[in-house]
Design a protein around this motif. Structure first.
Motif, mmCIF file in Angstrom:
data_model
loop_
_atom_site.group_PDB
_atom_site.id
_atom_site.type_symbol
_atom_site.label_atom_id
_atom_site.label_comp_id
_atom_site.label_asym_id
_atom_site.label_seq_id
_atom_site.Cartn_x
_atom_site.Cartn_y
_atom_site.Cartn_z
ATOM 1 N N MET A 100 10.813 12.325 -9.676
ATOM 2 C CA MET A 100 10.580 10.901 -9.813
ATOM 3 C C MET A 100 9.257 10.543 -9.121
ATOM 4 N N THR A 101 8.510 9.667 -9.741
ATOM 5 C CA THR A 101 7.224 9.277 -9.166
ATOM 6 C C THR A 101 7.423 8.193 -8.118
ATOM 7 N N HIS A 102 6.367 7.909 -7.458
ATOM 8 C CA HIS A 102 6.403 6.873 -6.425
ATOM 9 C C HIS A 102 5.968 5.519 -6.976
ATOM 10 N N ALA A 103 5.892 5.407 -8.283
ATOM 11 C CA ALA A 103 5.428 4.168 -8.905
ATOM 12 C C ALA A 103 6.296 2.973 -8.509
ATOM 13 N N PHE A 104 7.598 3.153 -8.458
ATOM 14 C CA PHE A 104 8.483 2.053 -8.080
ATOM 15 C C PHE A 104 8.112 1.502 -6.709
ATOM 16 N N TYR A 105 7.915 2.375 -5.765
ATOM 17 C CA TYR A 105 7.592 1.950 -4.398
ATOM 18 C C TYR A 105 6.219 1.282 -4.332
ATOM 19 N N VAL A 106 5.280 1.818 -5.074
ATOM 20 C CA VAL A 106 3.939 1.236 -5.087
ATOM 21 C C VAL A 106 3.981 -0.156 -5.699
ATOM 22 N N TYR A 107 4.624 -0.289 -6.859
ATOM 23 C CA TYR A 107 4.696 -1.600 -7.517
ATOM 24 C C TYR A 107 5.518 -2.592 -6.698
ATOM 25 N N ALA A 108 6.575 -2.109 -6.072
ATOM 26 C CA ALA A 108 7.375 -2.992 -5.228
ATOM 27 C C ALA A 108 6.560 -3.490 -4.033
ATOM 28 N N SER A 109 5.777 -2.631 -3.432
ATOM 29 C CA SER A 109 4.976 -3.059 -2.283
ATOM 30 C C SER A 109 3.897 -4.048 -2.703
ATOM 31 N N TYR A 110 3.282 -3.817 -3.868
ATOM 32 C CA TYR A 110 2.310 -4.795 -4.372
ATOM 33 C C TYR A 110 2.987 -6.131 -4.664
ATOM 34 N N GLY A 111 4.175 -6.077 -5.234
ATOM 35 C CA GLY A 111 4.899 -7.315 -5.532
ATOM 36 C C GLY A 111 5.264 -8.080 -4.278
ATOM 37 N N ILE A 112 5.747 -7.375 -3.274
ATOM 38 C CA ILE A 112 6.103 -8.029 -2.014
ATOM 39 C C ILE A 112 4.860 -8.609 -1.341
ATOM 40 N N ALA A 113 3.772 -7.867 -1.352
ATOM 41 C CA ALA A 113 2.526 -8.372 -0.761
ATOM 42 C C ALA A 113 2.045 -9.620 -1.497
#
Length: 55
Positions: free
Chosen positions: A1-14
């Protein structure tokens, strides 16, 4: 599984935090301007404000 979910989630939260802080600052600025207008209408002036005639 890629880390895309975590990256997009962090951008969304920011982005949400940035928007929230921006809206909070804007709303607080409006509230402070209303408070200043009410104080000035009551005759309370800032020391740095130029004196009116007769004051």
């Amino acid at each position: 599984m890629t880390h895309a979910f975590y990256v997009y989630a962090s951008y969304g939260i920011a982005a949400l935090v940035t928007v929230a802080v921006t809206l909070w600052t804007w709303a607080d600025g409006r509230a402070r301007r209303r408070e200043l207008a009410a104080l000035e209408a009551a005759g309370i002036r800032r020391r740095s404000a130029p004196a009116r005639d007769g004051e």
